[in-house]
Design an enzyme around this catalytic site. Structure first.
Site, PDB file in Angstrom:
ATOM      1  N   CYS A   2       0.845  -1.174   0.000  1.00 29.00           N
ATOM      2  CA  CYS A   2       0.000   0.000   0.000  1.00 29.00           C
ATOM      3  C   CYS A   2       0.888   1.234   0.000  1.00 29.00           C
ATOM      4  O   CYS A   2       2.108   1.126   0.037  1.00 29.00           O
ATOM      5  CB  CYS A   2      -0.911  -0.013   1.214  1.00 29.00           C
ATOM      6  SG  CYS A   2      -1.844  -1.548   1.420  1.00 29.00           S
ATOM      7  N   ARG A  27       0.970   1.447  -6.065  1.00 29.93           N
ATOM      8  CA  ARG A  27       1.252   0.501  -4.982  1.00 29.93           C
ATOM      9  C   ARG A  27      -0.022  -0.085  -4.384  1.00 29.93           C
ATOM     10  O   ARG A  27       0.047  -1.056  -3.624  1.00 29.93           O
ATOM     11  CB  ARG A  27       2.048   1.195  -3.884  1.00 29.93           C
ATOM     12  CG  ARG A  27       3.437   1.612  -4.284  1.00 29.93           C
ATOM     13  CD  ARG A  27       4.119   2.351  -3.143  1.00 29.93           C
ATOM     14  NE  ARG A  27       4.371   1.450  -2.030  1.00 29.93           N
ATOM     15  CZ  ARG A  27       5.576   1.043  -1.666  1.00 29.93           C
ATOM     16  NH1 ARG A  27       6.632   1.428  -2.346  1.00 29.93           N
ATOM     17  NH2 ARG A  27       5.730   0.251  -0.636  1.00 29.93           N
ATOM     18  N   TRP A  75      -4.007  -1.725  -0.923  1.00 31.21           N
ATOM     19  CA  TRP A  75      -4.148  -3.009  -1.620  1.00 31.21           C
ATOM     20  C   TRP A  75      -4.544  -4.018  -0.569  1.00 31.21           C
ATOM     21  O   TRP A  75      -3.809  -4.255   0.386  1.00 31.21           O
ATOM     22  CB  TRP A  75      -2.836  -3.387  -2.296  1.00 31.21           C
ATOM     23  CG  TRP A  75      -2.895  -4.633  -3.126  1.00 31.21           C
ATOM     24  CD1 TRP A  75      -3.250  -4.730  -4.436  1.00 31.21           C
ATOM     25  CD2 TRP A  75      -2.560  -5.954  -2.699  1.00 31.21           C
ATOM     26  NE1 TRP A  75      -3.172  -6.034  -4.846  1.00 31.21           N
ATOM     27  CE2 TRP A  75      -2.752  -6.811  -3.814  1.00 31.21           C
ATOM     28  CE3 TRP A  75      -2.128  -6.507  -1.500  1.00 31.21           C
ATOM     29  CZ2 TRP A  75      -2.513  -8.172  -3.745  1.00 31.21           C
ATOM     30  CZ3 TRP A  75      -1.897  -7.866  -1.429  1.00 31.21           C
ATOM     31  CH2 TRP A  75      -2.082  -8.687  -2.557  1.00 31.21           C
ATOM     32  N   ASN A 100       1.067  -0.033   6.372  1.00 31.57           N
ATOM     33  CA  ASN A 100       1.431  -1.018   5.358  1.00 31.57           C
ATOM     34  C   ASN A 100       1.932  -2.268   6.067  1.00 31.57           C
ATOM     35  O   ASN A 100       2.570  -2.174   7.108  1.00 31.57           O
ATOM     36  CB  ASN A 100       2.551  -0.496   4.445  1.00 31.57           C
ATOM     37  CG  ASN A 100       2.101   0.636   3.553  1.00 31.57           C
ATOM     38  OD1 ASN A 100       0.925   0.954   3.479  1.00 31.57           O
ATOM     39  ND2 ASN A 100       3.060   1.254   2.872  1.00 31.57           N
ATOM     40  N   GLY A 101       1.711  -3.445   5.448  1.00 23.40           N
ATOM     41  CA  GLY A 101       2.219  -4.679   6.015  1.00 23.40           C
ATOM     42  C   GLY A 101       1.119  -5.540   6.604  1.00 23.40           C
ATOM     43  O   GLY A 101      -0.074  -5.321   6.372  1.00 23.40           O
ATOM     44  N   GLU A 483       8.226 -15.108 -18.926  1.00 26.23           N
ATOM     45  CA  GLU A 483       7.980 -13.686 -18.702  1.00 26.23           C
ATOM     46  C   GLU A 483       6.920 -13.153 -19.662  1.00 26.23           C
ATOM     47  O   GLU A 483       6.069 -12.336 -19.281  1.00 26.23           O
ATOM     48  CB  GLU A 483       9.288 -12.906 -18.835  1.00 26.23           C
ATOM     49  CG  GLU A 483       9.172 -11.408 -18.650  1.00 26.23           C
ATOM     50  CD  GLU A 483       8.699 -10.992 -17.263  1.00 26.23           C
ATOM     51  OE1 GLU A 483       8.339  -9.812 -17.116  1.00 26.23           O
ATOM     52  OE2 GLU A 483       8.688 -11.828 -16.335  1.00 26.23           O
ATOM     53  N   LYS A 487       3.381 -11.403 -18.507  1.00 25.60           N
ATOM     54  CA  LYS A 487       2.921 -10.076 -18.922  1.00 25.60           C
ATOM     55  C   LYS A 487       1.503 -10.139 -19.488  1.00 25.60           C
ATOM     56  O   LYS A 487       0.663  -9.298 -19.188  1.00 25.60           O
ATOM     57  CB  LYS A 487       3.873  -9.482 -19.972  1.00 25.60           C
ATOM     58  CG  LYS A 487       5.228  -9.107 -19.460  1.00 25.60           C
ATOM     59  CD  LYS A 487       5.256  -7.860 -18.594  1.00 25.60           C
ATOM     60  CE  LYS A 487       5.171  -8.149 -17.129  1.00 25.60           C
ATOM     61  NZ  LYS A 487       6.279  -8.824 -16.493  1.00 25.60           N
ATOM     62  N   GLU A 490      -1.029 -10.811 -16.668  1.00 27.79           N
ATOM     63  CA  GLU A 490      -1.117  -9.709 -15.713  1.00 27.79           C
ATOM     64  C   GLU A 490      -2.037  -8.596 -16.194  1.00 27.79           C
ATOM     65  O   GLU A 490      -2.830  -8.070 -15.416  1.00 27.79           O
ATOM     66  CB  GLU A 490       0.270  -9.111 -15.458  1.00 27.79           C
ATOM     67  CG  GLU A 490       1.139  -9.879 -14.491  1.00 27.79           C
ATOM     68  CD  GLU A 490       2.483  -9.196 -14.285  1.00 27.79           C
ATOM     69  OE1 GLU A 490       2.906  -9.087 -13.134  1.00 27.79           O
ATOM     70  OE2 GLU A 490       3.109  -8.775 -15.274  1.00 27.79           O
ATOM     71  N   HIS A 506       4.667 -33.882 -23.609  1.00 22.27           N
ATOM     72  CA  HIS A 506       4.461 -34.478 -22.297  1.00 22.27           C
ATOM     73  C   HIS A 506       3.231 -33.903 -21.591  1.00 22.27           C
ATOM     74  O   HIS A 506       3.136 -33.982 -20.368  1.00 22.27           O
ATOM     75  CB  HIS A 506       5.706 -34.298 -21.428  1.00 22.27           C
ATOM     76  CG  HIS A 506       6.910 -34.988 -21.984  1.00 22.27           C
ATOM     77  ND1 HIS A 506       7.014 -36.360 -22.069  1.00 22.27           N
ATOM     78  CD2 HIS A 506       8.054 -34.486 -22.519  1.00 22.27           C
ATOM     79  CE1 HIS A 506       8.177 -36.682 -22.623  1.00 22.27           C
ATOM     80  NE2 HIS A 506       8.825 -35.561 -22.898  1.00 22.27           N
ATOM     81  N   LYS A 606       2.396  -3.030  -7.014  1.00 29.74           N
ATOM     82  CA  LYS A 606       3.743  -2.942  -7.548  1.00 29.74           C
ATOM     83  C   LYS A 606       4.796  -3.521  -6.612  1.00 29.74           C
ATOM     84  O   LYS A 606       5.593  -4.356  -7.003  1.00 29.74           O
ATOM     85  CB  LYS A 606       4.072  -1.473  -7.854  1.00 29.74           C
ATOM     86  CG  LYS A 606       5.430  -1.267  -8.510  1.00 29.74           C
ATOM     87  CD  LYS A 606       5.472  -1.882  -9.886  1.00 29.74           C
ATOM     88  CE  LYS A 606       6.773  -1.638 -10.598  1.00 29.74           C
ATOM     89  NZ  LYS A 606       6.837  -2.355 -11.880  1.00 29.74           N
TER      90      LYS A 606
END
Length: 611
Positions: A2, A27, A75, A100-101, A483, A487, A490, A506, A606
C-alpha cells in the site's frame, strides 16, 4: 503493498497528501483515504472505495483542510475492498493511523481488546493497532510512548504513521519490514512509504532503518533505533526528479517504460564495461576477492525477478562453468537449504523492499554463504543496505505494475555478473571481450525492435477474443517465454502458460486447438531445428502459431503460421533482452483491445511488502 503519505506544515497539507496518493497509486488502489487535524485539535477523516480520483471527488463535495495529516492508498490483505476497511483506521475520535504490512498476531490482540470493551468496525489488522495505541494513550497522553509500547506488542511487518488529538501537531512513524522515508523541508516535514510521493515538495530524505521509530514535527525529526537508543539518520538527496513520474507523450506508464528500455539498459551498462571487459569495482569494495572464491551461485527472487534469475542460470553455468541454483524467495525461506562451500547468494528485487526476498536474504546471512549480492533498482532500499555487494540496475522509476524495464535491466546486470564469474574460468578472458561487445550493442538493437510496435499492434487484434495462450521457448529463451506469459496474464487477464518447447509432447499438446494461440520465441541458435520440429507438433494438431523469429532461421508465414521477423540477426548473449521486448508490446496492445487497466491491473500491486 500500500502507499503512505503524511505531512506537517504551516500550509494546508491536503493538496500535498492527494498528490502523494496519486503518485503512490501504483502501490495500491482498491481504496484511499486521509485524516487531517482541523480546528480545535480534532481529527477529521475522508475515505472512499476505489481509486484516488474518487477520494478527490469526495473532497470536492466536502472539502477538508489542515496543517497536519496522513493518507493512504490500499491493496487489500485483511478485509475486502470497502470504505470501512480503508485507511486511515481510527480508535475513537482521537487516534488515526495508516499502515502497510501485516500484523501476524492481530487475532489474539483483537480478542484481548474486545474483552476490554473496544469495538471493531473493520475487518483489518490495522484497526487492532489503532485500538492498542488508544489503550496506552488512556494511561498517558504521550503519542510517542504509546506507539513505542504498541510496536513492542506487534508481530509481523509494518510501516505505521500515527496522529492523535491527545498529542497534536506531530506524526509518529515506525518501521519493521516495510519502507518508510521522511522528507525534509524548511519549517515543514513529510513522511511516505516511497520517495516518489514527496518529490514535488522535497528532494532531501531520511531513510528509516529496520526497527526505527521517529517523531516528526514541523521543525524537527527525532529518531530511535530498535533498541530504543536515540540515533541520527543521515539525510540524503534523491537523484529522482518529479517529472520522472509523469507519462509524457505515452498513453500509459507501461508503454513509456517499454520505450525507455534502450536508455535504461545503456545506463545499467554505463561505466561498468570498457576496453572489452566488465569493471568489477561496480559491484562494490571487496568484490574481486568474493568472485575469486565463488564456486557456486544461489539466486532468490519473486515474479519477474525470478524469471531474470532463471535466465542468469543459463549463462552463468554455460560461461562461468559453476553451478547456479534459482529459487522463488517465498519457498526458499521455508525449507532447510544445504549451502555448498563458496556459494555466492544473489537476491534480486526491483524495489528492494519485496518482503519475501528480504527475509530470504536475512536468512541467508545465518547459513554460511560466502557473501551476499543485491541486484536492485532503488539505491535507498533495504535490500541494498543489507547486502554486502550491490549492483544497481538504473532503470529509473517504474510505475506500471507489470514490470518491463526493470526486467531487462536486471538481465543486463546479471549479464555483468555472469561475465565477471566467467572471467575466472578457462578461456574466460577471451570470451569476455566478445560478450561485452554483444552487450554494448543491445541498446541500439532495442531501438530497432521498438519499431516493430505498429506491426505488433495489428497482430494483437488476433488475440482480443481469446481466453488462453501458450508460450514456447527452448534453452535460455524458456524463461523469456515465462515472462511473456506473465505479462499477458497480468494486464490482459488472458490465461497464459509457458513451457519449454520440448515439453509439449508431455502434456501441453492436449490443450492445443484453433482457439489456443501459441507464441514462439525463435532465435537462430543451436536449438532452432528442434524448435521447428516442436512447431510442427502444434501445426499438426490445428494450432495457430505466432513466431518471433530471427531472420536467419528461415521460418516463414504459412497456413496457421504468422511470423514477426526481428529487425536483424540477434547474437546469443543479446537474445534474452531482445526477445523480451516484442512480448511486452504484444501484451500491452492486447490489453488495450481488451479494455483493461494496463498500469493498475486488478488484484495486483507494484511493491509486494507483505508475505
Amino acid at each position: 503493498m500500500c502507499g503512505i503519505v503524511g505531512g506537517i506544515a504551516e500550509r494546508d497539507v491536503v493538496p500535498i497528501l492527494m498528490e502523494g496518493l496519486r503518485r503512490l497509486e501504483y502501490r495500491g488502489y482498491d481504496s484511499a483515504g486521509l485524516a487531517v487535524e482541523v480546528g480545535g485539535g480534532s481529527i477529521e477523516r475522508r475515505r472512499t472505495e476505489g481509486k484516488v480520483q474518487r477520494l478527490g471527488d469526495a473532497l470536492s463535495e466536502s472539502p477538508l483542510s489542515g496543517h497536519c495529516g496522513i493518507a493512504h492508498t490500499r491493496w487489500a490483505t485483511h478485509g475486502v475492498p470497502s470504505e470501512r476497511n480503508a485507511h486511515p483506521q481510527v480508535s475513537g475520535p482521537g487516534v488515526a493511523l495508516v499502515h502497510n504490512g501485516i500484523i501476524e498476531n492481530h487475532e489474539s490482540l483483537r480478542r484481548e481488546l474486545q474483552s476490554r470493551g473496544y469495538e471493531f468496525v473493520s475487518e483489518t489488522d490495522t484497526e487492532v493497532v489503532a485500538h492498542r495505541i488508544r489503550s496506552y494513550l488512556d494511561e498517558s497522553p504521550d503519542l510517542l510512548a504509546a506507539v513505542r509500547r504498541t510496536v513492542g506488542d506487534l508481530e509481523g511487518a509494518y510501516a505505521l504513521a500515527v496522529m492523535s488529538s491527545d498529542d497534536p501537531d506531530k506524526i509518529v512513524v515506525a518501521r519493521a519490514g516495510c519502507p518508510v522515508v521522511i522528507g525534509l523541508g524548511i519549517g515543514e516535514n513529510f513522511v511516505a512509504s516511497d520517495v516518489a510521493a514527496l518529490l514535488p515538495v522535497t528532494r532531501r530524505f531520511i531513510f528509516l532503518e529496520e526497527g526505527d521509530l521517529a517523531l516528526v514535527t514541523r521543525g524537527a525529526v527525532e529518531t530511535w533505533d530498535a533498541a530504543g537508543e536515540a540515533v541520527q539518520r543521515v539525510a540524503k538527496e534523491s537523484a529522482l526528479s518529479a517529472d520522472a513520474m509523469e507519462r509524457g507523450q505515452y498513453r500509459h506508464f507501461m508503454q513509456k517504460e517499454i520505450h525507455e528500455q534502450p536508455r535504461a539498459v545503456a545506463e545499467t551498462l554505463s561505466e561498468r564495461i570498457g576496453a572489452g571487459k566488465v569493471l568489477e569495482a561496480a559491484f562494490g569494495p571487496g568484490a574481486p576477492a568474493v568472485f575469486d572464491a565463488t564456486r557456486a551461485v544461489q539466486i532468490v527472487a519473486c515474479g519477474t525477478s525470478y524469471h531474470a534469475g532463471l535466465v542468469a542460470r543459463y549463462f552463468i553455468e554455460r560461461y562461468a562453468r559453476i553451478p547456479c541454483m534459482v529459487e522463488i524467495a517465498s519457498e526458499y525461506r521455508y525449507r532447510q537449504p544445504v549451502v555448498p562451500e563458496g556459494t555466492l547468494f544473489v537476491a534480486i528485487s526491483q524495489s528492494g523492499e519485496t518482503l519475501d526476498t528480504l527475509e530470504a536474504l536475512r536468512a541467508a546471512k545465518q547459513l554460511g554463504y560466502l557473501a551476499t549480492l543485491g541486484i536492485c533498482n532503488v539505491p535507498e532500499s533495504a535490500l541494498v543496505r543489507e547486502s554486502a555487494l550491490t549492483l544497481m540496475t538504473r532503470a529509473g522509476p517504474e510505475i506500471g505494475v507489470a514490470s518491463t524495464k526493470a526486467f531487462t535491466t536486471q538481465l543486463a546486470a546479471l549479464s555483468l555478473l555472469g561475465l565477471v564469474l566467467a572471467r575466472r574460468s578457462p578461456g574466460g578472458t577471451e570470451l569476455e571481450s566478445d560478450l561485452v561487445r554483444q552487450l554494448a550493442g543491445v541498446p541500439a538493437l532495442l531501438e530497432r525492435i521498438l519499431e516493430m510496435e505498429a506491426g505488433i499492434e495489428v497482430l494483437a487484434e488476433r488475440f482480443a477474443d481469446k481466453h488462453h495462450a501458450l508460450f514456447l521457448g527452448r534453452g535460455i529463451q524458456f524463461p523469456v517465454a515465462l515472462e511473456g506469459a506473465l505479462k499477458l496474464k497480468e494486464i490482459s487477464y488472458i490465461h497464459a502458460e509457458a513451457y519449454p518447447a520440448g515439453e509439449l509432447k508431455h502434456g501441453p499438446l492436449a490443450l492445443v486447438d484453433a482457439e489456443m494461440p501459441v507464441i514462439v520465441v525463435a532465435p537462430n541458435n543451436e536449438l532452432v531445428e528442434k524448435l521447428k520440429a516442436n512447431m510442427q507438433e502444434v501445426s499438426a494438431r490445428g494450432g495457430e502459431l505466432f513466431v518471433f523469429a530471427d531472420p536467419e532461421t528461415g521460418i516463414q508465414d504459412g497456413p496457421g503460421v504468422t511470423v514477426m521477423e526481428m529487425p536483424a540477426h540477434i547474437e546469443d548473449f543479446q537474445a534474452p533482452i531482445a526477445y523480451t521486448v516484442p512480448l511486452q508490446l504484444l501484451a500491452y496492445h492486447v490489453a488495450l483491445l481488451k479494455g483493461t487497466d494496463v498500469d493498475q491491473p486488478r488484484n495486483l500491486a507494484k511493491s509486494v511488502t507483505v508475505e
